[in-house]
Enzyme design. Structure first.
Site, short mmCIF file in Angstrom:
data_model
loop_
_atom_site.label_atom_id
_atom_site.label_comp_id
_atom_site.label_asym_id
_atom_site.label_seq_id
_atom_site.Cartn_x
_atom_site.Cartn_y
_atom_site.Cartn_z
N PHE A 150 0.81 -1.22 0.00
CA PHE A 150 0.00 0.00 0.00
C PHE A 150 0.84 1.27 0.00
O PHE A 150 0.35 2.34 -0.36
CB PHE A 150 -0.93 0.01 1.24
CG PHE A 150 -0.22 0.38 2.51
CD1 PHE A 150 0.04 1.72 2.82
CD2 PHE A 150 0.20 -0.58 3.42
CE1 PHE A 150 0.71 2.08 3.98
CE2 PHE A 150 0.88 -0.24 4.57
CZ PHE A 150 1.13 1.09 4.85
N LYS A 174 -1.13 -6.44 -9.86
CA LYS A 174 -2.12 -6.65 -8.79
C LYS A 174 -1.77 -5.67 -7.66
O LYS A 174 -0.91 -5.94 -6.83
CB LYS A 174 -2.03 -8.10 -8.31
CG LYS A 174 -3.26 -8.67 -7.61
CD LYS A 174 -3.76 -7.93 -6.40
CE LYS A 174 -2.97 -8.19 -5.13
NZ LYS A 174 -3.40 -7.29 -4.01
N GLU A 177 -5.04 -3.89 -2.24
CA GLU A 177 -6.47 -3.61 -2.18
C GLU A 177 -6.76 -2.37 -1.31
O GLU A 177 -7.87 -1.85 -1.34
CB GLU A 177 -7.25 -4.83 -1.68
CG GLU A 177 -6.90 -5.32 -0.27
CD GLU A 177 -5.68 -6.25 -0.25
OE1 GLU A 177 -4.73 -6.04 -1.04
OE2 GLU A 177 -5.68 -7.17 0.59
N SER A 227 5.14 -7.19 3.24
CA SER A 227 5.70 -7.57 4.54
C SER A 227 6.46 -8.89 4.44
O SER A 227 6.19 -9.71 3.55
CB SER A 227 4.56 -7.69 5.56
OG SER A 227 3.60 -8.60 5.07
N CYS A 282 9.74 1.45 3.48
CA CYS A 282 10.57 0.30 3.83
C CYS A 282 12.02 0.71 4.06
O CYS A 282 12.80 -0.08 4.56
CB CYS A 282 10.49 -0.76 2.74
SG CYS A 282 11.23 -0.17 1.22
N GLU A 383 8.97 -4.71 13.17
CA GLU A 383 8.76 -3.61 12.21
C GLU A 383 7.47 -2.89 12.61
O GLU A 383 6.39 -3.48 12.58
CB GLU A 383 8.62 -4.15 10.78
CG GLU A 383 8.38 -3.04 9.79
CD GLU A 383 8.17 -3.50 8.34
OE1 GLU A 383 7.51 -4.53 8.14
OE2 GLU A 383 8.66 -2.80 7.45
P1 NAD Z 1 1.32 -6.79 2.84
O1 NAD Z 1 2.33 -7.86 2.90
O2 NAD Z 1 0.19 -6.81 3.82
O3 NAD Z 1 0.62 -6.75 1.39
C1 NAD Z 1 1.38 -6.70 0.20
C2 NAD Z 1 0.60 -7.37 -0.93
O4 NAD Z 1 0.39 -8.75 -0.59
C3 NAD Z 1 -0.78 -6.78 -1.18
O5 NAD Z 1 -0.97 -6.66 -2.57
C4 NAD Z 1 -1.74 -7.79 -0.56
O6 NAD Z 1 -2.95 -7.90 -1.28
C5 NAD Z 1 -0.98 -9.09 -0.63
N1 NAD Z 1 -1.22 -9.96 0.54
C6 NAD Z 1 -1.38 -9.57 1.82
N2 NAD Z 1 -1.54 -10.65 2.62
C7 NAD Z 1 -1.47 -11.73 1.82
C8 NAD Z 1 -1.57 -13.14 2.07
N3 NAD Z 1 -1.76 -13.63 3.30
N4 NAD Z 1 -1.46 -13.98 1.02
C9 NAD Z 1 -1.26 -13.51 -0.23
N5 NAD Z 1 -1.17 -12.18 -0.50
C10 NAD Z 1 -1.27 -11.30 0.50
O7 NAD Z 1 2.12 -5.39 2.92
P2 NAD Z 1 1.53 -3.93 3.08
O8 NAD Z 1 1.00 -3.75 4.46
O9 NAD Z 1 0.66 -3.59 1.94
O10 NAD Z 1 2.89 -3.07 2.91
C11 NAD Z 1 3.75 -2.77 3.96
C12 NAD Z 1 4.91 -3.74 4.01
O11 NAD Z 1 5.63 -3.71 2.77
C13 NAD Z 1 5.95 -3.37 5.07
O12 NAD Z 1 6.35 -4.54 5.72
C14 NAD Z 1 7.08 -2.76 4.28
O13 NAD Z 1 8.35 -2.83 4.90
C15 NAD Z 1 7.02 -3.58 3.04
N6 NAD Z 1 7.67 -2.90 1.92
C16 NAD Z 1 8.89 -3.37 1.53
C17 NAD Z 1 9.56 -2.74 0.50
C18 NAD Z 1 10.91 -3.22 0.06
O14 NAD Z 1 11.42 -2.73 -0.93
N7 NAD Z 1 11.53 -4.17 0.75
C19 NAD Z 1 8.99 -1.63 -0.15
C20 NAD Z 1 7.73 -1.19 0.28
C21 NAD Z 1 7.08 -1.84 1.31
#
Ligand code: NAD
Length: 490
Positions: A150, A174, A177, A227, A282, A383
């Site tokens: 997000f 994708k 959401e 994450s 991140c 985190e």
């Molecule tokens: P998230 O992991 O909750 O969601 C990321 C994506 O995964 C979304 O599109 C979501 O629909 C999907 N998703 C979520 N849960 C899922 C599941 N159980 N099974 C399958 N798909 C699933 O992450 P978020 O809250 O949207 O973003 C924040 C996280 O992203 C933080 O941990 C941040 O550090 C990380 N991040 C990392 C980087 C990097 O370059 N390393 C960059 C930006 C964000």
């Protein structure tokens, strides 16, 4: 582009085949602003079939022609900067300046991908034996897909998508959401590109949609950012279905402040790093380790800088920091702050309970600073992904590096110092993928890979640059011998 959002597949806007919808909320006000399909495996099945059909032709279009679409992509983003930034701020909460900043990063990736004809070039060895030549070529894989988080609704798909399609793959995006409107609007604008139907597709949804991507046999390569637990799941599940996966995960980024640091600029840069985007980057600084005699002065100055941050609706120009993404996120962050205090940390600056006039329904947590944080505590090891900075102290740089290297994350680490020797030691010894020397957000330019170590990354090749080109192509080695008349020496 309000109301119920639709998918974009095969050059058409179509309803999701699933019937459930999720609310999209403006985090600055708590108001519902759209509904996004919760998604269905059927959407991915249809998108994959159409993207595959498109690929059969797209792969054979010369790279020099494929990149012409990217030149137009760049122009479209530039011409619509203000509108796209406003949508991003409305659904994600960050300030307009931050939304425009990520737009620049997206555009830089398109620019680098415009060099694909050169980046895809391979190697040739003449006469590996008399009259026999050997070379390799790079060919696209088929369909690529990205699953994005997000916190950067504009930028992150562009770490992957422009490279993938310029290399001759077709693609499925994708988005998260929680922030589906920005990419929906970008796809609406991209209709002007007149890409062949099926080359670029947008499918909304949550876990069911992701699982369908991970399992679909026509999709060989998936890029993920989110994450760490989900990154690990994506990596393991995708690999078990024979796919290439690059999965960027979470972070807990340390910053070391040495006694010889330029304190004024260090404090300004670190406070922008920790509290910009409400700490939801991140690469954000989330732990400061002061070394030697630095502690007292740093604490005094960073506390003052935190107090100067103007928190509010990111749509206003006079705001430095917007809300966090959801009500649950705000509650989680504030619970973790309390946990830290219960674990013995000192409250140096408290951002809880902040009121923003006119945005009473918003999810605001102000800058928060905790001192004397114990490296064994939960607050140190988790985190937080909010505007919370933990401070601790070590006697020497070696102690600081040793502490950093025990972390399970390895996304970024920074040092503030005037000493070349300290900086050099730090950049060599620290186990993290992105290192900053007197830099607060060690974000690689598009022509460098976006690195990440340990639980911050699962895979081999990263996003951006040549890594993205290698990820979205496979090499084919050719050894050839020709008839005598072709190899005869004159
Ligand atoms: P998230 O992991 O909750 O969601 C990321 C994506 O995964 C979304 O599109 C979501 O629909 C999907 N998703 C979520 N849960 C899922 C599941 N159980 N099974 C399958 N798909 C699933 O992450 P978020 O809250 O949207 O973003 C924040 C996280 O992203 C933080 O941990 C941040 O550090 C990380 N991040 C990392 C980087 C990097 O370059 N390393 C960059 C930006 C964000």
């Amino acid at each position: 582009m309000t109301g119920k959002l639709r998918n974009y597949i095969n050059g058409q806007w179509i309803n999701s085949r699933g019937h459930a919808f999720l609310d999209v909320i403006n985090p600055a006000t708590g108001d519902k602003i759209a509904e996004v399909p919760a998604g269905s495996g059927e959407d991915i099945k249809y998108a994959a079939e159409k993207a595959h059909e498109a690929w059969l032709t797209w792969q054979n279009i010369p790279a020099t022609q494929r990149i012409q679409y990217l030149f137009n992509m760049k122009r479209i983003l530039e011409e619509n900067e203000s509108e796209i930034a406003a949508i991003c701020t409305r659904e994600c909460g960050k300030t307009l300046a931050e939304s425009k900043g990520e737009m620049l990063r997206a555009i830089e990736n398109i620019e680098v991908a415009c060099g694909i004809p050169k980046l895809m070039q391979s190697g040739f060895s003449e006469d590996i034996a008399t009259g026999i030549d050997e070379f390799y070529i790079r060919q696209p894989l088929g369909i690529g897909a990205c699953i994005t988080p997000f916190n950067f609704p504009i930028m992150i798909p562009f770490w992957f998508m422009p490279y993938a399609i310029a290399c001759g793959n077709t693609y499925i995006v994708k988005p998260s959401e929680k922030v589906p409107m920005t990419m929906t609007r970008i796809f609406e604008l991209f209709e002007e590109l007149d890409l062949p139907p099926g080359v670029l597709n947008l499918v909304h949804g949550g876990k069911e949609t992701v699982d369908a991507l991970l399992e679909h046999p026509l999709i060989p390569a998936i890029s993920f950012v989110g994450s760490s637990p989900v990154a690990k799941y994506i990596y393991q599940t995708g690999a078990s279905h024979g796919k290439r996966i690059q999965a960027q995960g979470g972070a807990k980024n340390p910053v070391v402040v040495m006694p010889d640091a330029d304190m004024e600029s260090a404090v300004k840069i670190i406070s922008d790093s920790a509290f910009g985007c409400a700490g939801q980057r991140c690469l954000a600084a989330s732990v400061v380790i002061t070394v030697g005699q630095t502690g007292e002065e740093f604490v005094k100055e960073i506390t003052r800088a935190a107090g100067a941050k103007r928190v509010g609706n990111g749509m206003s120009d006079d705001v430095d920091m917007g809300p966090v993404i959801t009500k649950e996120s705000k509650e989680r962050i504030e619970t973790l702050i309390q946990k830290g205090l219960d674990e013995g940390a000192t409250l140096l600056f408290d951002g809880r309970g902040i009121n923003v006039a006119g945005c009473e329904g918003g999810y605001f947590t102000g800058p928060t600073i905790l001192g004397n944080v114990n490296p064994a505590s939960e607050i140190y090891n988790t985190e937080i992904f909010g505007p919370v900075l933990c401070i601790l102290h070590t006697p020497t740089l070696e102690d600081a590096v040793s502490l950093i290297n025990q972390s399970r994350y390895g996304n970024a680490a920074c040092i503030f110092t005037r000493s070349g020797a300290a900086a050099r030691k730090f950049r060599h010894d620290t186990k993290a993928g992105n290192i900053g020397i007197n830099i607060g957000i060690a974000a690689p330019m598009a022509f460098f890979p976006f690195s990440g170590w340990k639980e911050s990354f699962y895979g081999d090749l990263h996003g951006q640059s040549l890594h993205a080109v290698e990820f979205y192509t496979q090499t084919k080695v050719i050894i050839e011998r020709w008839h005598d008349e072709w190899t005869r020496k004159f």
